[in-house]
Design a protein around this motif. Structure first.
Motif, PDB file in Angstrom:
ATOM      1  N   GLU A   4       0.644  -0.981   0.007  1.00  0.00           N
ATOM      2  CA  GLU A   4       0.128  -0.061  -0.012  1.00  0.00           C
ATOM      3  C   GLU A   4       0.754   1.390   0.187  1.00  0.00           C
ATOM      4  OE1 GLU A   4      -2.429  -0.490   3.581  1.00  0.00           O
ATOM      5  OE2 GLU A   4      -3.774  -1.549   2.355  1.00  0.00           O
ATOM      6  N   VAL A   5       0.385   2.313  -0.354  1.00  0.00           N
ATOM      7  CA  VAL A   5       1.011   3.619  -0.465  1.00  0.00           C
ATOM      8  C   VAL A   5       0.301   4.753  -0.316  1.00  0.00           C
ATOM      9  CG1 VAL A   5       0.439   4.078  -2.840  1.00  0.00           C
ATOM     10  CG2 VAL A   5       2.611   5.118  -1.851  1.00  0.00           C
ATOM     11  N   ASP A   6       0.424   5.832   0.663  1.00  0.00           N
ATOM     12  CA  ASP A   6      -0.119   6.983   0.985  1.00  0.00           C
ATOM     13  C   ASP A   6      -0.381   7.951  -0.296  1.00  0.00           C
ATOM     14  OD1 ASP A   6      -1.007   6.094   3.406  1.00  0.00           O
ATOM     15  OD2 ASP A   6       1.054   6.929   4.340  1.00  0.00           O
ATOM     16  N   ILE A   7      -1.409   8.370  -0.671  1.00  0.00           N
ATOM     17  CA  ILE A   7      -1.412   9.359  -1.694  1.00  0.00           C
ATOM     18  C   ILE A   7      -2.040  10.776  -1.175  1.00  0.00           C
ATOM     19  CG2 ILE A   7      -2.667   9.769  -4.010  1.00  0.00           C
ATOM     20  CD1 ILE A   7      -1.261   7.496  -4.252  1.00  0.00           C
ATOM     21  N   VAL A   8      -1.367  11.594  -1.478  1.00  0.00           N
ATOM     22  CA  VAL A   8      -1.831  13.050  -1.093  1.00  0.00           C
ATOM     23  C   VAL A   8      -2.815  13.468  -1.992  1.00  0.00           C
ATOM     24  CG1 VAL A   8      -0.864  15.457  -1.121  1.00  0.00           C
ATOM     25  CG2 VAL A   8       0.578  13.594  -0.456  1.00  0.00           C
ATOM     26  N   ARG A   9      -3.949  13.930  -1.409  1.00  0.00           N
ATOM     27  CA  ARG A   9      -5.077  14.689  -2.217  1.00  0.00           C
ATOM     28  C   ARG A   9      -4.963  16.121  -1.980  1.00  0.00           C
ATOM     29  NH1 ARG A   9     -10.187  10.993   0.140  1.00  0.00           N
ATOM     30  NH2 ARG A   9      -8.925  10.303   1.721  1.00  0.00           N
ATOM     31  N   GLN A  10      -4.727  16.659  -3.097  1.00  0.00           N
ATOM     32  CA  GLN A  10      -4.724  18.444  -3.242  1.00  0.00           C
ATOM     33  C   GLN A  10      -5.881  18.977  -4.057  1.00  0.00           C
ATOM     34  OE1 GLN A  10      -1.090  19.084  -5.426  1.00  0.00           O
ATOM     35  NE2 GLN A  10       0.174  19.112  -3.679  1.00  0.00           N
ATOM     36  N   VAL A  11      -6.354  19.974  -3.494  1.00  0.00           N
ATOM     37  CA  VAL A  11      -7.245  20.872  -4.318  1.00  0.00           C
ATOM     38  C   VAL A  11      -6.892  22.237  -4.532  1.00  0.00           C
ATOM     39  CG1 VAL A  11      -9.466  21.911  -4.180  1.00  0.00           C
ATOM     40  CG2 VAL A  11      -9.355  19.653  -3.400  1.00  0.00           C
ATOM     41  N   ASN A  12      -6.594  22.480  -5.809  1.00  0.00           N
ATOM     42  CA  ASN A  12      -5.867  23.672  -6.159  1.00  0.00           C
ATOM     43  C   ASN A  12      -4.564  23.821  -5.432  1.00  0.00           C
ATOM     44  OD1 ASN A  12      -7.993  24.616  -7.834  1.00  0.00           O
ATOM     45  ND2 ASN A  12      -9.209  25.823  -6.338  1.00  0.00           N
ATOM     46  N   GLY A  13      -3.976  22.834  -5.421  1.00  0.00           N
ATOM     47  CA  GLY A  13      -2.488  23.027  -4.989  1.00  0.00           C
ATOM     48  C   GLY A  13      -2.282  22.734  -3.791  1.00  0.00           C
ATOM     49  N   LEU A  43     -15.420  20.403  -0.615  1.00  0.00           N
ATOM     50  CA  LEU A  43     -14.610  21.489  -1.220  1.00  0.00           C
ATOM     51  C   LEU A  43     -15.098  21.673  -2.473  1.00  0.00           C
ATOM     52  CD1 LEU A  43     -11.011  20.466   0.323  1.00  0.00           C
ATOM     53  CD2 LEU A  43     -12.387  22.700   0.807  1.00  0.00           C
ATOM     54  N   LEU A  44     -15.474  20.648  -3.268  1.00  0.00           N
ATOM     55  CA  LEU A  44     -15.935  20.705  -4.682  1.00  0.00           C
ATOM     56  C   LEU A  44     -17.396  21.355  -4.656  1.00  0.00           C
ATOM     57  CD1 LEU A  44     -14.976  17.089  -5.998  1.00  0.00           C
ATOM     58  CD2 LEU A  44     -13.587  19.286  -6.044  1.00  0.00           C
ATOM     59  N   ILE A  49     -14.951  21.372 -11.915  1.00  0.00           N
ATOM     60  CA  ILE A  49     -13.560  20.524 -12.017  1.00  0.00           C
ATOM     61  C   ILE A  49     -12.997  20.938 -13.394  1.00  0.00           C
ATOM     62  CG2 ILE A  49     -12.326  18.499 -12.044  1.00  0.00           C
ATOM     63  CD1 ILE A  49     -14.299  17.461 -10.029  1.00  0.00           C
ATOM     64  N   LEU A  50     -11.862  21.543 -13.463  1.00  0.00           N
ATOM     65  CA  LEU A  50     -11.183  21.865 -14.765  1.00  0.00           C
ATOM     66  C   LEU A  50     -10.393  20.774 -15.018  1.00  0.00           C
ATOM     67  CD1 LEU A  50     -10.061  25.543 -14.377  1.00  0.00           C
ATOM     68  CD2 LEU A  50     -11.855  24.764 -15.475  1.00  0.00           C
ATOM     69  N   VAL A  60      -2.972  13.022  -6.046  1.00  0.00           N
ATOM     70  CA  VAL A  60      -3.857  13.307  -6.740  1.00  0.00           C
ATOM     71  C   VAL A  60      -4.248  14.979  -6.681  1.00  0.00           C
ATOM     72  CG1 VAL A  60      -6.297  13.183  -7.591  1.00  0.00           C
ATOM     73  CG2 VAL A  60      -4.680  11.128  -6.848  1.00  0.00           C
ATOM     74  N   THR A  61      -4.031  15.637  -7.546  1.00  0.00           N
ATOM     75  CA  THR A  61      -4.720  17.093  -7.368  1.00  0.00           C
ATOM     76  C   THR A  61      -5.925  17.453  -8.353  1.00  0.00           C
ATOM     77  OG1 THR A  61      -3.814  19.416  -7.256  1.00  0.00           O
ATOM     78  CG2 THR A  61      -3.014  18.103  -9.276  1.00  0.00           C
ATOM     79  N   VAL A  62      -6.739  18.258  -7.705  1.00  0.00           N
ATOM     80  CA  VAL A  62      -8.098  18.832  -8.346  1.00  0.00           C
ATOM     81  C   VAL A  62      -7.958  20.086  -8.608  1.00  0.00           C
ATOM     82  CG1 VAL A  62     -10.590  18.545  -8.402  1.00  0.00           C
ATOM     83  CG2 VAL A  62      -9.344  16.866  -7.172  1.00  0.00           C
ATOM     84  N   VAL A  63      -8.039  20.495  -9.890  1.00  0.00           N
ATOM     85  CA  VAL A  63      -7.972  21.980 -10.187  1.00  0.00           C
ATOM     86  C   VAL A  63      -9.318  22.408 -10.531  1.00  0.00           C
ATOM     87  CG1 VAL A  63      -6.946  23.654 -11.771  1.00  0.00           C
ATOM     88  CG2 VAL A  63      -5.665  21.483 -11.055  1.00  0.00           C
ATOM     89  N   LEU A  64      -9.877  23.503  -9.731  1.00  0.00           N
ATOM     90  CA  LEU A  64     -11.107  23.905  -9.716  1.00  0.00           C
ATOM     91  C   LEU A  64     -11.079  25.211 -10.284  1.00  0.00           C
ATOM     92  CD1 LEU A  64     -12.347  23.012  -6.318  1.00  0.00           C
ATOM     93  CD2 LEU A  64     -12.502  21.634  -8.082  1.00  0.00           C
ATOM     94  N   SER A  65     -12.424  25.682 -11.005  1.00  0.00           N
ATOM     95  CA  SER A  65     -12.426  27.158 -11.412  1.00  0.00           C
ATOM     96  C   SER A  65     -13.091  27.778 -10.224  1.00  0.00           C
ATOM     97  CB  SER A  65     -13.035  27.275 -12.674  1.00  0.00           C
ATOM     98  OG  SER A  65     -14.586  26.797 -12.544  1.00  0.00           O
ATOM     99  N   ASN A  66     -12.982  29.238 -10.115  1.00  0.00           N
ATOM    100  CA  ASN A  66     -13.702  29.774  -9.262  1.00  0.00           C
ATOM    101  C   ASN A  66     -14.897  30.331  -9.345  1.00  0.00           C
ATOM    102  OD1 ASN A  66     -11.228  29.390  -7.991  1.00  0.00           O
ATOM    103  ND2 ASN A  66     -10.605  31.149  -7.866  1.00  0.00           N
TER     104      ASN A  66
END
Length: 66
Positions: A4-13, A43-44, A49-50, A60-66
């Motif tokens: 197993e591995v730990d994955i970082v979750r990011q939203v807009n960096g 947060l979404l 989601i862009l 995993v990074t999620v890029v959002l529009s404002n």
């Protein structure tokens, strides 16, 4: 844990959370797991989601529009 591995979750960096996934999980499986998270869903809310970027076994990074 082994396999197993730990994955970082990011939203807009910004780091928002960590999730543990199997080493053999596909990018699509990891993406679905991250997007299904209640913390990320909050947060979404009301955002568009862009892009979702998956860096295998790292983040995993999620890029959002404002």
């Amino acid at each position: 844990m082994e396999g197993e591995v730990d994955i970082v979750r990011q939203v807009n960096g910004s780091v928002r959370d960590l999730v543990t996934v199997a080493l053999d999980a596909t990018d699509e499986q990891v993406k679905e797991l991250v997007l299904a998270s209640p913390k990320i869903q909050q947060l979404l809310a009301g955002q568009t989601i862009l892009r979702v970027v998956v860096v295998p076994q790292k983040l995993v990074t999620v890029v959002l529009s404002n």
